[in-house]
Scaffold this motif. Structure first.
Motif: not given
Length: 56
Positions: A23-25, A28-30, A36-40
């Motif tokens: 669940t933790y991983l 983290l992926e989400a 990444e979307e925010m950086l775009k």
């Protein structure tokens, strides 16, 4: 000496920790995908461009 029930409890604890880790991983992926979307979407600042050669 360990009893059979002790092994069962150990396996149950291992499996519950494994579920917590999974669940933790996933979280983290989400979070990584969201960042990444925010950086775009970040607009790059306009920078001055200088020409070293003679202006024509």
């Amino acid at each position: 000496m360990k009893k059979y029930n002790d092994y069962i409890q150990t396996v149950i604890r291992y499996l519950s920790r494994n579920d917590e880790l999974r669940t933790y991983l996933q979280n983290l992926e989400a979070d990584k995908a969201a960042k990444e979307e925010m950086l775009k979407t970040i607009i790059h600042p306009i920078t001055a461009q200088y020409v070293l050669g003679a202006a024509t």
